[in-house]
Design a protein around this motif. Structure first.
Motif, PDB file in Angstrom:
ATOM      1  N   LYS A   1       0.675  -1.196   0.002  1.00 32.47           N
ATOM      2  CA  LYS A   1      -0.067  -0.089   0.171  1.00 32.47           C
ATOM      3  C   LYS A   1       0.918   1.285   0.017  1.00 32.47           C
ATOM      4  N   ALA A   2       1.804   1.227   0.764  1.00 31.57           N
ATOM      5  CA  ALA A   2       2.697   2.221   0.777  1.00 31.57           C
ATOM      6  C   ALA A   2       3.441   2.590  -0.476  1.00 31.57           C
ATOM      7  N   PHE A   3       3.925   1.591  -1.002  1.00 29.11           N
ATOM      8  CA  PHE A   3       4.544   1.586  -2.126  1.00 29.11           C
ATOM      9  C   PHE A   3       3.818   2.130  -3.293  1.00 29.11           C
ATOM     10  N   LEU A   4       2.761   1.609  -3.477  1.00 31.99           N
ATOM     11  CA  LEU A   4       1.720   1.916  -4.693  1.00 31.99           C
ATOM     12  C   LEU A   4       1.031   3.406  -4.411  1.00 31.99           C
ATOM     13  N   THR A   5       0.851   3.727  -3.277  1.00 32.61           N
ATOM     14  CA  THR A   5       0.302   5.078  -3.127  1.00 32.61           C
ATOM     15  C   THR A   5       1.500   5.888  -3.358  1.00 32.61           C
ATOM     16  N   ASN A   6       2.550   5.792  -3.097  1.00 33.75           N
ATOM     17  CA  ASN A   6       3.707   6.839  -3.583  1.00 33.75           C
ATOM     18  C   ASN A   6       3.932   6.764  -4.941  1.00 33.75           C
ATOM     19  N   ARG A   7       3.572   5.548  -5.516  1.00 35.42           N
ATOM     20  CA  ARG A   7       3.682   5.773  -6.945  1.00 35.42           C
ATOM     21  C   ARG A   7       2.824   6.591  -7.431  1.00 35.42           C
ATOM     22  N   VAL A   8       1.377   6.652  -6.970  1.00 35.99           N
ATOM     23  CA  VAL A   8       0.419   7.342  -7.613  1.00 35.99           C
ATOM     24  C   VAL A   8       1.003   9.081  -7.405  1.00 35.99           C
ATOM     25  N   GLY A   9       1.636   9.141  -6.294  1.00 34.01           N
ATOM     26  CA  GLY A   9       2.261  10.545  -6.140  1.00 34.01           C
ATOM     27  C   GLY A   9       3.274  10.732  -7.163  1.00 34.01           C
ATOM     28  N   ASP A  10       4.326   9.665  -7.356  1.00 33.20           N
ATOM     29  CA  ASP A  10       5.497   9.864  -8.271  1.00 33.20           C
ATOM     30  C   ASP A  10       4.777  10.230  -9.781  1.00 33.20           C
ATOM     31  N   ILE A  11       3.869  10.155 -10.133  1.00 30.53           N
ATOM     32  CA  ILE A  11       3.415  10.431 -11.519  1.00 30.53           C
ATOM     33  C   ILE A  11       3.226  11.772 -11.585  1.00 30.53           C
ATOM     34  N   GLY A  12       2.641  12.533 -10.510  1.00 32.38           N
ATOM     35  CA  GLY A  12       2.920  13.950 -10.578  1.00 32.38           C
ATOM     36  C   GLY A  12       4.198  14.570 -10.685  1.00 32.38           C
ATOM     37  N   PHE A  13       5.159  13.926  -9.850  1.00 29.21           N
ATOM     38  CA  PHE A  13       6.582  14.196  -9.568  1.00 29.21           C
ATOM     39  C   PHE A  13       7.147  14.358 -11.034  1.00 29.21           C
ATOM     40  N   ILE A  14       7.139  13.140 -11.728  1.00 32.12           N
ATOM     41  CA  ILE A  14       7.622  12.927 -13.056  1.00 32.12           C
ATOM     42  C   ILE A  14       7.033  13.886 -14.157  1.00 32.12           C
ATOM     43  N   LEU A  15       5.798  13.896 -14.104  1.00 26.58           N
ATOM     44  CA  LEU A  15       5.309  14.795 -15.043  1.00 26.58           C
ATOM     45  C   LEU A  15       5.802  16.279 -14.973  1.00 26.58           C
ATOM     46  N   ALA A  16       5.730  16.800 -13.535  1.00 30.18           N
ATOM     47  CA  ALA A  16       6.200  17.901 -13.246  1.00 30.18           C
ATOM     48  C   ALA A  16       7.946  18.089 -13.997  1.00 30.18           C
ATOM     49  N   ILE A  17       8.775  17.205 -13.761  1.00 25.15           N
ATOM     50  CA  ILE A  17       9.948  17.132 -14.432  1.00 25.15           C
ATOM     51  C   ILE A  17       9.883  17.167 -15.819  1.00 25.15           C
ATOM     52  N   PHE A  18       8.949  16.379 -16.392  1.00 20.16           N
ATOM     53  CA  PHE A  18       9.184  16.723 -17.888  1.00 20.16           C
ATOM     54  C   PHE A  18       8.543  17.975 -18.390  1.00 20.16           C
ATOM     55  N   LEU A  19       7.564  18.620 -17.593  1.00 22.09           N
ATOM     56  CA  LEU A  19       7.240  19.917 -17.931  1.00 22.09           C
ATOM     57  C   LEU A  19       8.304  20.788 -17.621  1.00 22.09           C
ATOM     58  N   LEU A  20       8.913  20.698 -16.418  1.00 20.14           N
ATOM     59  CA  LEU A  20      10.040  21.776 -16.349  1.00 20.14           C
ATOM     60  C   LEU A  20      11.172  21.508 -17.474  1.00 20.14           C
ATOM     61  N   LEU A  21      11.553  20.429 -17.886  1.00 22.66           N
ATOM     62  CA  LEU A  21      12.590  20.185 -18.960  1.00 22.66           C
ATOM     63  C   LEU A  21      12.148  20.799 -20.242  1.00 22.66           C
ATOM     64  N   ARG A  22      10.478  20.961 -20.526  1.00 24.56           N
ATOM     65  CA  ARG A  22      10.175  21.488 -21.557  1.00 24.56           C
ATOM     66  C   ARG A  22       9.914  23.091 -21.680  1.00 24.56           C
ATOM     67  N   GLU A  23       9.552  23.589 -20.383  1.00 23.40           N
ATOM     68  CA  GLU A  23       9.432  24.905 -20.451  1.00 23.40           C
ATOM     69  C   GLU A  23      10.844  25.736 -19.929  1.00 23.40           C
ATOM     70  N   ALA A  24      11.485  25.008 -19.075  1.00 25.37           N
ATOM     71  CA  ALA A  24      12.766  25.696 -18.472  1.00 25.37           C
ATOM     72  C   ALA A  24      14.039  25.259 -19.093  1.00 25.37           C
ATOM     73  N   GLY A  25      13.897  24.005 -19.794  1.00 24.40           N
ATOM     74  CA  GLY A  25      14.929  23.745 -20.397  1.00 24.40           C
ATOM     75  C   GLY A  25      15.928  22.722 -19.597  1.00 24.40           C
ATOM     76  N   SER A  26      15.597  22.877 -18.304  1.00 24.49           N
ATOM     77  CA  SER A  26      16.750  22.317 -17.463  1.00 24.49           C
ATOM     78  C   SER A  26      15.893  21.934 -16.219  1.00 24.49           C
ATOM     79  N   VAL A  27      16.554  20.719 -15.294  1.00 22.43           N
ATOM     80  CA  VAL A  27      15.914  20.353 -14.051  1.00 22.43           C
ATOM     81  C   VAL A  27      16.653  20.753 -13.086  1.00 22.43           C
ATOM     82  N   ARG A  28      17.832  21.432 -13.211  1.00 22.56           N
ATOM     83  CA  ARG A  28      18.769  21.798 -12.126  1.00 22.56           C
ATOM     84  C   ARG A  28      18.305  23.227 -11.541  1.00 22.56           C
ATOM     85  N   PHE A  29      18.176  23.026 -10.139  1.00 19.65           N
ATOM     86  CA  PHE A  29      17.369  24.223  -9.353  1.00 19.65           C
ATOM     87  C   PHE A  29      17.881  25.637  -9.667  1.00 19.65           C
ATOM     88  N   GLU A  30      18.960  25.658  -9.956  1.00 17.22           N
ATOM     89  CA  GLU A  30      19.465  26.906 -10.056  1.00 17.22           C
ATOM     90  C   GLU A  30      19.014  27.665 -11.605  1.00 17.22           C
TER      91      GLU A  30
END
Lengths: 100, 160, 617
Positions: free
Chosen positions: C170-199
């Motif tokens: 249950k813990a793992f799968l629930t976290n997986r559901v959340g991770d979808i959001g995280f990885i989608l955010a990373i994809f969007l950041l790559l497209r919008e900002a061209g980088s994933v580095r915080f700075e």
């Protein structure tokens, strides 16, 4: 009437009838007869074309074909006779070794 | 005129070829084959290739067709009944009638200007020159082929 | 600037410990696997403290250690970023981790599989380190998954038990559901900002449209909500108590669940540029905090009371983030790490002490305890310190951090402040209820005094002591943390301070009334209002809802497998094979053996060829 068309027609029909012999008759001798018919059909067309064009090569070729056909008939018929002599039938029903 | 003659010969050839197909016995088929071959020989002659017509009649009809008939006749007795039970009477009559008609026709129209195509001695001479000149090797090869065929038969027979 | 050598110690020590521990100790001497691991804990704690001190003095690092892959303009790096945020949290994590590692040696003594336990535990520690010091979102995600994996392995440590297996799934799968959001955010950041580095991302925020910033912020929060157990993805944390107590103390109280808050703190520039996201975070945090506090009051299992307490406190941290109060959120994260770990370790001591009377159960409930203050004075005292810290009684650490959050809430609005005070009231209520029910006054329904609990050994007592000291004294670091984060040291508003303390006292008063003045109240209301108990048992129905969703998904999968896959698709794919065989058999009719047929096919082929040639030419 164009004799060329006629001869081609005759040649074609003879060829097809010879082919029918090959495809539809079971006896080997019948198949040899069919082959002879086909060769003759070809010869007919060849000689006619040669005479029309005045081309001696065609005539020479037809002669050589007749000679080769003679040799072939000898060997073929002798093979059939050998099989018959061994007591088996010379029909395609029993000649099945090429199957698979 | 020539066209008519050739047409007649061709028509008979086709007729007898079809008859050959629908014969009950192999003997009948061989017989019809013989007639076809003769018709073809006549066609050659009428076209103008006289030499070839004669050779066709001599070799093909005279030797090969006879060979076929002999093969049929030489088959063992139990098979022979199946194959060589004789030919229908009407066929025999037809086979006699057709050449008779043709010969009659030939006799009738041969003399006229376009009774038959003119002989082509020049062409035949060229043919001879070709056969023994440029194509000499080929002629020899075919001759060897015939020799081989004969020898193979003899050799096997010697063993058997 | 070149990296100082303590940074290499920070990673080298745990990696070395894991390698030695696995390849040598686990194979040859499993009972000594914890030795290299404890050494690594010590080394990393010292390195982290030194680095934190350096950052306080003004140093900072952000560099790439190793470029793993480069595709065009996109690179996957392993980098290190040590600024105020990561250094301060790193110090807390390393110290608390080290103490809990020591505690675990005593707690897990005699258990089968301790070698495996320590290896997983240290793997978690390593992943947490990687997460904290990462300098880009992708690396954070990788180690995010790493801690999720460690959580799965450790919750299901006693895997023969079915409830433990189910909880870890249950813990793992629930976290997986959340991770979808995280990885989608990373994809969007790559497209919008061209980088994933915080700075680079924060420098390019201006290039991203507000709508897209909001989307990225919400997606990041979705990922954080799963990891930090916010509504609606908090359902895994109470079940995660199936793991051993050190696991609950370290991962599901002090460190792993704070990774979500940490991510939000890291992304503060992004979130601040998209105000609607902050509002969503605040609302979610409020719902979580208040709901969890109410449920915690009604729980009977010791660890689950603390689990819901953790959920509630994380909600409070999210409220702080939502009001833009970075210092408050981070400082509360640090102090919460201290006192929540302390509370869990005390609960662990209680469970350990009641061992003989629990008959093999891995956790103790209120019914098994009661009046343990006599048999476990040391643990009781430490628990009291933790409870005071949690409720925010001065001068303990929790007071300072909670005060910061309350001040921040007040600035944002009176309604929000009122709700935050309500959360404080709830916190005080549930923790003092737990204290009083467990350590004071044996009640008729309880078995505590008859259990003859005994205090645990030194290995377990010393970390508890140190954590108690830290919980009491960490309040002084408020200014330090603020300085490190780049803000002025906070000044305390007297009104808020006094109100906070009064609320804590009120909570204590209500708890005393409900547990000591009317000793059997906790059992009476359950008998009188069973529907209420059922309602609270499944988190106001939300647990049932998520079970239904998950069950629905599983049922759909089964249906598809049964109706579609085995009935239609499998026969179809098999029919391909049989079809080929039949085609082959059909085609083989060409060569059956009759010469006539062969001649016929020769004619057909020749005719087809001639036809094609004539057609084409």
């Amino acid at each position: 009437m164009d004799s060329g068309l006629l001869v081609w027609g005759v040649s074609g029909v003879l060829f097809l009838v010879g082919g029918a012999f090959l495809v539809l008759r079971r006896q080997l001798i019948a198949m040899i007869i069919g082959v002879e018919l086909m060769i003759n059909a070809a010869n007919l067309a060849l000689v006619h074309a040669a005479v029309r064009r005045g081309d001696a090569e065609g005539l020479a070729a037809a002669l050589l074909i007749i000679a080769a056909a003679a040799a072939e008939a000898v060997v073929g018929l002798w093979l059939v006779l050998r099989r018959l002599r061994d007591g088996e039938t010379a029909e395609t029903d029993s000649l099945r070794e090429l199957s698979g | 005129m020539i066209a008519v003659a050739i047409a007649v010969c061709g028509g008979f050839a086709v007729l007898f070829a079809l008859l050959a197909f629908f014969q009950r016995t192999l003997y009948g088929s061989a017989f019809c084959l013989l007639v076809v071959l003769l018709q073809v020989a006549a066609s050659f002659y009428l076209m103008g290739a006289r030499l070839l017509g004669c050779i066709q009649a001599l070799v093909y009809a005279g030797a090969i067709a006879v060979l076929v008939v002999m093969a049929v006749m030489a088959s063992p007795p139990r098979v022979k009944e199946l194959w060589s039970g004789g030919i229908p009477k009407w066929l025999a009559w037809l086979a006699i009638l057709v050449p008779a008609l043709e010969l009659a026709g030939f006799a009738r129209f041969a003399g006229s200007a376009d009774g038959a195509a003119a002989a082509l001695p020049l062409l035949e001479k060229q043919m001879a020159l070709l056969l023994f000149g440029r194509w000499a090797l080929l002629t020899e090869v075919v001759g060897l082929l015939i020799l081989l065929a004969a020898l193979s038969v003899v050799r096997e027979d010697a063993h058997g | 600037m070149s990296a100082p050598w303590p940074i290499w110690v920070l990673f080298g020590a745990p990696v070395a410990a894991l390698l030695v521990g696995y390849f040598y100790c686990h194979q040859r001497c499993p009972e000594r696997t914890h030795w290299p691991i404890l050494a690594s804990c010590a080394a990393t704690a010292l390195a982290a403290l030194w680095l934190a001190f350096q950052v306080y003095e003004g140093a900072g690092w952000d560099f790439i250690v190793y470029r793993w892959a480069a595709i065009g303009g996109f690179t996957v790096d392993f980098g290190v970023r040590l600024d105020g945020l990561s250094a301060s949290v790193l110090a807390m994590v390393c110290v608390v981790s080290g103490l809990i590692h020591i505690y675990a040696v005593g707690y897990m003594e005699g258990e089968p599989g301790t070698s495996r336990f320590f290896l997983y535990f240290h793997l978690f520690f390593l992943s947490m380190l990687g997460l904290l010091v990462s300098n880009n979102y992708l690396q954070t995600y990788v180690f995010w998954e790493g801690v999720g994996l460690a959580s799965f392995l450790l919750i299901g440590f006693w895997y023969p038990k079915e409830s433990a297996r189910r909880a870890s799934w249950k813990a793992f799968l629930t976290n997986r559901v959340g991770d979808i959001g995280f990885i989608l955010a990373i994809f969007l950041l790559l497209r919008e900002a061209g980088s994933v580095r915080f700075e680079e991302v924060f420098a390019r925020l201006g290039n991203i449209t507000p709508g897209m910033r909001m989307t990225i912020g919400l997606l990041l929060f979705w990922g954080a909500a799963a990891k930090s157990a916010q509504f609606p993805l908090h359902v895994w944390l109470p079940d995660a108590m199936e793991g051993p107590t050190p696991v609950s103390a370290l991962m599901h109280a002090a460190t792993m669940v704070t990774a979500g808050v940490f991510l939000m703190a890291r992304s503060m520039p992004l979130l601040e540029s998209a105000p609607p996201v902050l509002a969503v975070i605040t609302v979610a945090g409020l719902i979580t905090a208040i709901g969890a506090a109410i449920v915690s009051v009604s729980k009977r299992d010791l660890k689950r009371i603390l689990a819901y307490s953790t959920v509630s406190q994380l909600g409070l941290m999210m409220v702080a983030i939502g009001t833009g109060n970075l210092v408050g959120a981070v400082f509360h994260l640090i102090t919460h790490g201290f006192f929540k770990a302390l509370l869990f370790l005390c609960a662990g001591s209680v469970i350990h002490g009641l061992h003989s009377s629990l008959h093999g159960a891995v956790s103790a409930g209120v019914d098994d305890a009661g009046g343990l203050g006599r048999d476990l004075p040391y643990t009781g005292g430490a628990f009291l310190v933790g409870a005071l810290a949690l409720s925010g009684v001065p001068p303990l650490a929790g007071f300072f951090s909670k005060d910061l959050i309350l001040e921040g809430a007040l600035e944002s609005g009176h309604g929000l402040a009122a709700l935050t005070f309500l959360i404080a009231l709830g916190s005080s209520l549930y923790i003092f209820r737990m204290l009083l029910l467990t350590f004071f006054g044996a009640r008729a329904q309880q078995r505590g005094p008859k259990a003859h609990a005994h205090e645990p050994g030194l290995l377990m007592r010393v970390p508890v002591l140190i954590l108690a000291v830290l919980s009491a004294s960490a309040g002084v670091f408020g200014g330090t943390v603020a300085r490190m984060l780049g803000f002025q040291p906070p000044h305390f508003v007297l009104g808020v301070a006094v109100s906070g303390t009064l609320v804590a006292a009120a909570g204590f008063g209500v708890a005393y009334f409900l547990t000591m003045s009317r000793p059997s109240f906790d059992w009476e209301w359950r008998a009188r209002f069973p529907w209420l108990e059922r309602w609270l048992e499944c988190d106001f129905g939300w647990q049932k809802a998520t079970d239904a969703i998950a069950g629905g998904g599983a049922a759909l999968a089964h249906f598809v497998a049964g109706a579609w896959e085995s009935r239609r698709w499998d026969p179809f794919t098999e029919s391909l094979a049989t079809g080929c065989v039949q085609l082959g058999e059909g085609l083989s009719a060409v060569c059956r053996g009759r010469l006539n047929e062969y001649v016929w096919w020769m004619f057909v082929g020749a005719a087809a060829l001639a036809f094609t040639v004539l057609l084409c030419f």
